[in-house]
Scaffold this active site. Sequence first.
Site, PDB file in Angstrom:
ATOM      1  N   GLU A   1      -0.075  -0.658   5.730  1.00 55.71           N
ATOM      2  CA  GLU A   1       0.949  -0.146   6.648  1.00 55.71           C
ATOM      3  C   GLU A   1       0.858   1.356   6.826  1.00 55.71           C
ATOM      4  OE1 GLU A   1       4.798   1.580   7.873  1.00 55.71           O
ATOM      5  OE2 GLU A   1       3.721   1.877   5.992  1.00 55.71           O
TER       6      GLU A   1
ATOM      7  N   ASP B   1       0.840  -1.195   0.000  1.00 58.54           N
ATOM      8  CA  ASP B   1       0.000   0.000   0.000  1.00 58.54           C
ATOM      9  C   ASP B   1       0.874   1.244   0.000  1.00 58.54           C
ATOM     10  OD1 ASP B   1       0.707  -0.646   2.783  1.00 58.54           O
ATOM     11  OD2 ASP B   1      -0.494   1.105   3.290  1.00 58.54           O
TER      12      ASP B   1
END
Length: 448
Positions: A153, A91
């Site tokens: 994250e 991400d």
Amino acid sequence: MTPDEIENAVTAGMPRAIEDLKRLVAIPSVAFPGHPEEPVLAAAALTEELLRSAGLPHVRQIPVEGSFPAVYAEAPAPPGAPTVLLYAHYDVQPAGDPMLWRTPAFEPTEIDGAVYGRGAADDKSGVISHVAALRAFQGRFPVGVKVIVEGQEEYAGERLEAFVERNPELLRADAIVVADTGNPKVGDPSVTTSLRGMGAFTIEVRTLKESLHSGSFGGAAPDALAALIRMLAALHDDHGDIRVPGLPRGAFLGSGPSEEEFRATAGVLDDVSLVGSGSLADRLWASYAITVTGLDVPTVSGAINAVQAVARARVTVRVPPAGDPKTTIEAVVDFLRQVAPWGVQVDVGDYTLGAGYLADSGGAARAALNRAMERAFGRPPRDVGAGGSIPLVSTFARQFPAAAILLFGAEDDDASIHAPNERVNIGELHRTAVAEALFLHEYASATA
């Protein structure tokens, strides 16, 4: 395989790896609320495909409660060989204002030996460095391999922390490579041995039942915004050092950047002074730092002539590795309450906490990494700190106290992570992948 064969195999695979990086960067995998979920899931699927292409026999997506799936892969260890866990995340941060990008954020563009695009460095370069290193072995790995690539994250990494705590055997390893850091400069091999922890909170100040006309009431009615500004300004003295009791300046044993290097990297304007005291390494890696990261107040374009009834701020505190984020946040909040003027009402909530980490520079795994990085970069690595936080690392350290945790990667201080025009240097990505592949070989040999 010999070291020469490993290095040649990584080098031969780099054109494919760069194309894979561009495919991954082209997916806007922003896992923040309000962004579409489909691209995040598409990045998970591509990450799964890439790990399969690296010769790992067991690859799958694993649900993570309250988050996007993690991609997990493993290959069993040869008899007597150690197991290495490789970590990255797929991400990315939001792109922000598109007008500030010289090339479109999600149209990866190769310019002067670098790939530009959101996530090209943080942390899709980590995914690709793992893939490129593993491909060199064509499925015949010298160590056991486990890979965990998480999908949220940047927004909610604590959810993978809880997953690790609930599934320790799935991720247990003798050494853990966290590919979410990098070198201070391109070609300057470094291992991050110190991470600051962090804490954050939202503070709200109220003074009135509702905002009032500044002409009729200004001068006597207490302004919530003025009160909040006074409180936040009190956190630092005129030199920029923290005034909160119990948060002393720390000391970092290694070397940090020069002031000229730091000013250039940070883009500090001419004649604007740096803040704080002590060495830059002390300030950036071993000391507390308090930053106001957001304000809820009327915008300039939407301003009206009113005394404000309420104002809010988001405050982030970076905590030295040995510090406790919880007690640190308590100290900062207590200080803000003490300096609050005029008897204003203060409410604090939306807390976030994450511990720091201080690594041991010894052991077989670190020695193997030193040899691998010296071959890949032409000189041995040095220890550096990171002012940012990776709370998952402290979870790994707590769950697997015997494991060596090694933080290195293809990012560098000029990579503009979390900012417009993020990029990864292709040569740095190549050297990082070579170092990782050689580390797996060296670590297997050292423990044979």
